[in-house]
Design a protein around this motif. Structure first.
Motif, PDB file in Angstrom:
ATOM      1  N   LEU A 158       2.178  -2.539  -5.225  1.00  0.00           N
ATOM      2  CA  LEU A 158       1.023  -2.990  -4.446  1.00  0.00           C
ATOM      3  C   LEU A 158      -0.265  -3.046  -5.266  1.00  0.00           C
ATOM      4  O   LEU A 158      -1.305  -3.429  -4.741  1.00  0.00           O
ATOM      5  CB  LEU A 158       0.809  -2.071  -3.240  1.00  0.00           C
ATOM      6  CG  LEU A 158       1.957  -1.987  -2.237  1.00  0.00           C
ATOM      7  CD1 LEU A 158       1.559  -1.114  -1.053  1.00  0.00           C
ATOM      8  CD2 LEU A 158       2.370  -3.372  -1.749  1.00  0.00           C
ATOM      9  N   ARG A 159      -0.180  -2.659  -6.541  1.00  0.00           N
ATOM     10  CA  ARG A 159      -1.353  -2.704  -7.407  1.00  0.00           C
ATOM     11  C   ARG A 159      -1.290  -3.945  -8.295  1.00  0.00           C
ATOM     12  O   ARG A 159      -0.275  -4.227  -8.909  1.00  0.00           O
ATOM     13  CB  ARG A 159      -1.425  -1.437  -8.261  1.00  0.00           C
ATOM     14  CG  ARG A 159      -1.763  -0.203  -7.440  1.00  0.00           C
ATOM     15  CD  ARG A 159      -1.482   1.089  -8.187  1.00  0.00           C
ATOM     16  NE  ARG A 159      -2.237   1.205  -9.434  1.00  0.00           N
ATOM     17  CZ  ARG A 159      -2.136   2.250 -10.252  1.00  0.00           C
ATOM     18  NH1 ARG A 159      -1.317   3.245  -9.950  1.00  0.00           N
ATOM     19  NH2 ARG A 159      -2.846   2.291 -11.376  1.00  0.00           N
ATOM     20  N   GLN A 160      -2.381  -4.682  -8.343  1.00  0.00           N
ATOM     21  CA  GLN A 160      -2.417  -5.880  -9.167  1.00  0.00           C
ATOM     22  C   GLN A 160      -2.402  -5.493 -10.652  1.00  0.00           C
ATOM     23  O   GLN A 160      -2.828  -4.387 -11.009  1.00  0.00           O
ATOM     24  CB  GLN A 160      -3.677  -6.701  -8.862  1.00  0.00           C
ATOM     25  CG  GLN A 160      -3.772  -7.201  -7.439  1.00  0.00           C
ATOM     26  CD  GLN A 160      -2.715  -8.242  -7.091  1.00  0.00           C
ATOM     27  OE1 GLN A 160      -1.911  -8.643  -7.929  1.00  0.00           O
ATOM     28  NE2 GLN A 160      -2.705  -8.684  -5.851  1.00  0.00           N
ATOM     29  N   PRO A 161      -1.904  -6.372 -11.517  1.00  0.00           N
ATOM     30  CA  PRO A 161      -1.942  -6.090 -12.951  1.00  0.00           C
ATOM     31  C   PRO A 161      -3.346  -5.721 -13.408  1.00  0.00           C
ATOM     32  O   PRO A 161      -4.329  -6.339 -12.989  1.00  0.00           O
ATOM     33  CB  PRO A 161      -1.475  -7.417 -13.571  1.00  0.00           C
ATOM     34  CG  PRO A 161      -0.599  -8.028 -12.523  1.00  0.00           C
ATOM     35  CD  PRO A 161      -1.253  -7.673 -11.213  1.00  0.00           C
ATOM     36  N   ASN A 162      -3.426  -4.682 -14.218  1.00  0.00           N
ATOM     37  CA  ASN A 162      -4.712  -4.164 -14.720  1.00  0.00           C
ATOM     38  C   ASN A 162      -5.622  -3.680 -13.594  1.00  0.00           C
ATOM     39  O   ASN A 162      -6.834  -3.539 -13.770  1.00  0.00           O
ATOM     40  CB  ASN A 162      -5.444  -5.234 -15.549  1.00  0.00           C
ATOM     41  CG  ASN A 162      -4.629  -5.713 -16.730  1.00  0.00           C
ATOM     42  OD1 ASN A 162      -4.053  -4.905 -17.455  1.00  0.00           O
ATOM     43  ND2 ASN A 162      -4.548  -7.016 -16.914  1.00  0.00           N
ATOM     44  N   ASP A 163      -4.997  -3.404 -12.432  1.00  0.00           N
ATOM     45  CA  ASP A 163      -5.734  -2.915 -11.254  1.00  0.00           C
ATOM     46  C   ASP A 163      -6.885  -3.835 -10.861  1.00  0.00           C
ATOM     47  O   ASP A 163      -7.934  -3.389 -10.381  1.00  0.00           O
ATOM     48  CB  ASP A 163      -6.224  -1.482 -11.464  1.00  0.00           C
ATOM     49  CG  ASP A 163      -5.087  -0.469 -11.337  1.00  0.00           C
ATOM     50  OD1 ASP A 163      -4.177  -0.696 -10.517  1.00  0.00           O
ATOM     51  OD2 ASP A 163      -5.099   0.538 -12.074  1.00  0.00           O
ATOM     52  N   LEU A 164      -6.671  -5.133 -11.026  1.00  0.00           N
ATOM     53  CA  LEU A 164      -7.643  -6.125 -10.559  1.00  0.00           C
ATOM     54  C   LEU A 164      -7.403  -6.425  -9.086  1.00  0.00           C
ATOM     55  O   LEU A 164      -7.127  -7.558  -8.688  1.00  0.00           O
ATOM     56  CB  LEU A 164      -7.533  -7.406 -11.395  1.00  0.00           C
ATOM     57  CG  LEU A 164      -8.202  -7.366 -12.760  1.00  0.00           C
ATOM     58  CD1 LEU A 164      -7.747  -8.539 -13.613  1.00  0.00           C
ATOM     59  CD2 LEU A 164      -9.729  -7.389 -12.603  1.00  0.00           C
ATOM     60  N   GLY A 165      -7.499  -5.371  -8.268  1.00  0.00           N
ATOM     61  CA  GLY A 165      -7.241  -5.500  -6.843  1.00  0.00           C
ATOM     62  C   GLY A 165      -6.067  -4.646  -6.428  1.00  0.00           C
ATOM     63  O   GLY A 165      -5.249  -4.224  -7.247  1.00  0.00           O
ATOM     64  N   VAL A 166      -5.977  -4.385  -5.127  1.00  0.00           N
ATOM     65  CA  VAL A 166      -4.892  -3.566  -4.586  1.00  0.00           C
ATOM     66  C   VAL A 166      -4.557  -4.068  -3.185  1.00  0.00           C
ATOM     67  O   VAL A 166      -5.444  -4.403  -2.394  1.00  0.00           O
ATOM     68  CB  VAL A 166      -5.298  -2.074  -4.549  1.00  0.00           C
ATOM     69  CG1 VAL A 166      -6.564  -1.849  -3.719  1.00  0.00           C
ATOM     70  CG2 VAL A 166      -4.163  -1.198  -4.014  1.00  0.00           C
ATOM     71  N   LEU A 167      -3.265  -4.159  -2.904  1.00  0.00           N
ATOM     72  CA  LEU A 167      -2.829  -4.551  -1.558  1.00  0.00           C
ATOM     73  C   LEU A 167      -2.911  -3.307  -0.679  1.00  0.00           C
ATOM     74  O   LEU A 167      -2.011  -2.470  -0.661  1.00  0.00           O
ATOM     75  CB  LEU A 167      -1.398  -5.099  -1.592  1.00  0.00           C
ATOM     76  CG  LEU A 167      -1.141  -6.248  -2.575  1.00  0.00           C
ATOM     77  CD1 LEU A 167       0.273  -6.780  -2.401  1.00  0.00           C
ATOM     78  CD2 LEU A 167      -2.152  -7.365  -2.380  1.00  0.00           C
ATOM     79  N   GLY A 168      -4.002  -3.177   0.052  1.00  0.00           N
ATOM     80  CA  GLY A 168      -4.276  -1.956   0.797  1.00  0.00           C
ATOM     81  C   GLY A 168      -3.605  -1.864   2.144  1.00  0.00           C
ATOM     82  O   GLY A 168      -3.454  -0.768   2.694  1.00  0.00           O
ATOM     83  N   LEU A 169      -3.205  -2.996   2.716  1.00  0.00           N
ATOM     84  CA  LEU A 169      -2.504  -3.027   4.002  1.00  0.00           C
ATOM     85  C   LEU A 169      -1.417  -4.092   3.896  1.00  0.00           C
ATOM     86  O   LEU A 169      -1.666  -5.181   3.383  1.00  0.00           O
ATOM     87  CB  LEU A 169      -3.457  -3.363   5.151  1.00  0.00           C
ATOM     88  CG  LEU A 169      -4.635  -2.401   5.397  1.00  0.00           C
ATOM     89  CD1 LEU A 169      -5.618  -3.014   6.390  1.00  0.00           C
ATOM     90  CD2 LEU A 169      -4.148  -1.051   5.905  1.00  0.00           C
TER      91      LEU A 169
END
Length: 386
Positions: A158-169
């Motif tokens: 659920l974490r985007q590559p390089n933590d450029l965003g996160v699928l929170g729900l």
């Protein structure tokens, strides 16, 4: 109950507030918790939760007077944000949160028109189908682990590559059917045609349908980008299916018996189930076809980035994720969330199933001409022509 639940007790909450504000010491706090009837294990749990809360308050103390602009849908979503989500964050930080009410396609257009250096929003939470393009164009900042520590509880899927965003729900797309109207339940995405006009799919304008198309292409050809084969198959085999504009319409049709089986997201299935409608949830043997997710991002041009990071960290915290699960039946991103058995029955997509949700290449879909080609083919072959 965990420590956060116990802290909701008014008497315990007042004690924790006194400790957080430095009016009583740790030993005095423990003694008073015991006097309230808490056992040593419960008191320790409260202390641990209070410690995290105190640290968050200390970290957030520099945000007083700042304003954060966050995208938000309207209706019940907006009501929940203003009534239950924002007040605690604003109280802890001293900041003000403004909600930019609208839809993802509008936020997308405004972001591109404004440019990266002067974004209209500080936090963009929206479906990945729109967010992916903005990410590819450099509109978002990485989420630092030291400022978004709850990321460590989010599965890598659920974490985007390089933590450029996160699928929170997460609201996975699966199949539902009326158990009182269907004697032979579907088990595959390729089973939908046998229900004729009693089956429901989305129209191509709904972001769920391109995902369905890509899933069918993946099943038929092993290549989800071969959307033409999928549209051909749908035109031939799902011609009689009812097309719906969004899940709310499908909920009404399922309730009234106009359709008895269809493609739907898990939270919308849960709303029907919670109302007592005899509906079952199906995980097709080929896996889910996608999801209606909320991808949370901080804009690279935000002038209040640290506040934005704190907001996403707050949204990813176990207590807040739990509230969203209990209200809207989203699968939480935080693996530490404890959900009651009653609520768990209405959230069929477990953390263990997250790998069964495909992650489509939306940059390819949106920039290669595939979406336009898919829409044109759909309008010519499926809508009103079969």
């Amino acid at each position: 109950m965990d420590g956060h639940d116990l802290m909701r007790d008014p008497a315990i909450g007042r004690l924790i507030a006194s400790w957080t504000q430095g009016r009583i010491g740790r030993r005095n706090l423990i003694r008073r918790l015991v006097l309230l009837g808490l056992g040593s294990s419960a008191a320790s749990s409260v202390m641990a939760a209070a410690g995290r809360a105190r640290a968050a308050v200390a970290a957030a103390s520099g945000f007083k007077g700042q304003t954060l602009v966050v995208t938000s849908y309207g209706g019940t979503w907006q009501e929940f944000m203003t009534g239950e989500h924002l007040p605690q964050f604003e109280a802890e930080t001293g900041a003000k949160v403004e909600l930019a009410i609208g839809l993802a396609k509008d936020w997308f257009a405004k972001m591109q028109a404004a440019g990266k250096d002067n974004p209209p929003f500080d936090v963009v939470a929206a479906n990945e189908t729109y967010v992916a393009q903005l990410r590819a164009e450099g509109f978002f900042a990485p989420l630092p682990m030291d400022k978004v520590p709850n990321l460590r509880f989010v599965p890598r899927a659920l974490r985007q590559p390089n933590d450029l965003g996160v699928l929170g729900l997460v609201g996975a797309l699966g199949i539902t059917y009326r158990t009182d109207l269907i004697s032979s339940p579907p088990g595959s995405w390729l089973d939908l045609p046998k229900y004729g006009s009693k089956a429901a799919i989305f129209n191509i304008g709904n972001s769920g349908e391109p995902q369905h198309v890509m899933k069918v292409a993946q099943i038929l050809t092993k290549d989800y980008k071969n959307w033409k084969a999928a549209v051909d198959w749908i035109a031939k085999n799902l011609c009689a299916a009812r097309q719906v504009d969004f899940s709310g319409t499908e909920q009404t049709m399922l309730t009234q018996g106009e359709v008895s089986v269809g493609l739907i997201d898990a939270p919308d299935w849960a709303f029907l189930k919670a109302k007592g409608l005899p509906v079952a949830w199906v995980l097709p043997k080929e896996g889910y076809c996608g999801m209606f997710e909320q991808d949370m991002n901080v804009t690279v041009g935000s002038k209040v980035k640290d506040l934005a990071f704190a907001f996403i960290n707050y949204w990813l915290s176990a207590p807040i994720q739990k509230r969203w699960a209990e209200k809207f039946y989203w699968t939480p991103a935080n693996s530490q969330v404890s959900i009651s058995p009653e609520v768990a029955k209405l959230i069929p997509v477990t953390p263990e199933q997250l790998h069964m949700i495909p992650r489509w290449d939306y940059v390819w879909l949106n920039s290669s001409g595939a979406r336009e080609g898919m829409t044109d083919a759909w309008n010519h072959q499926v809508s009103g022509h079969c």
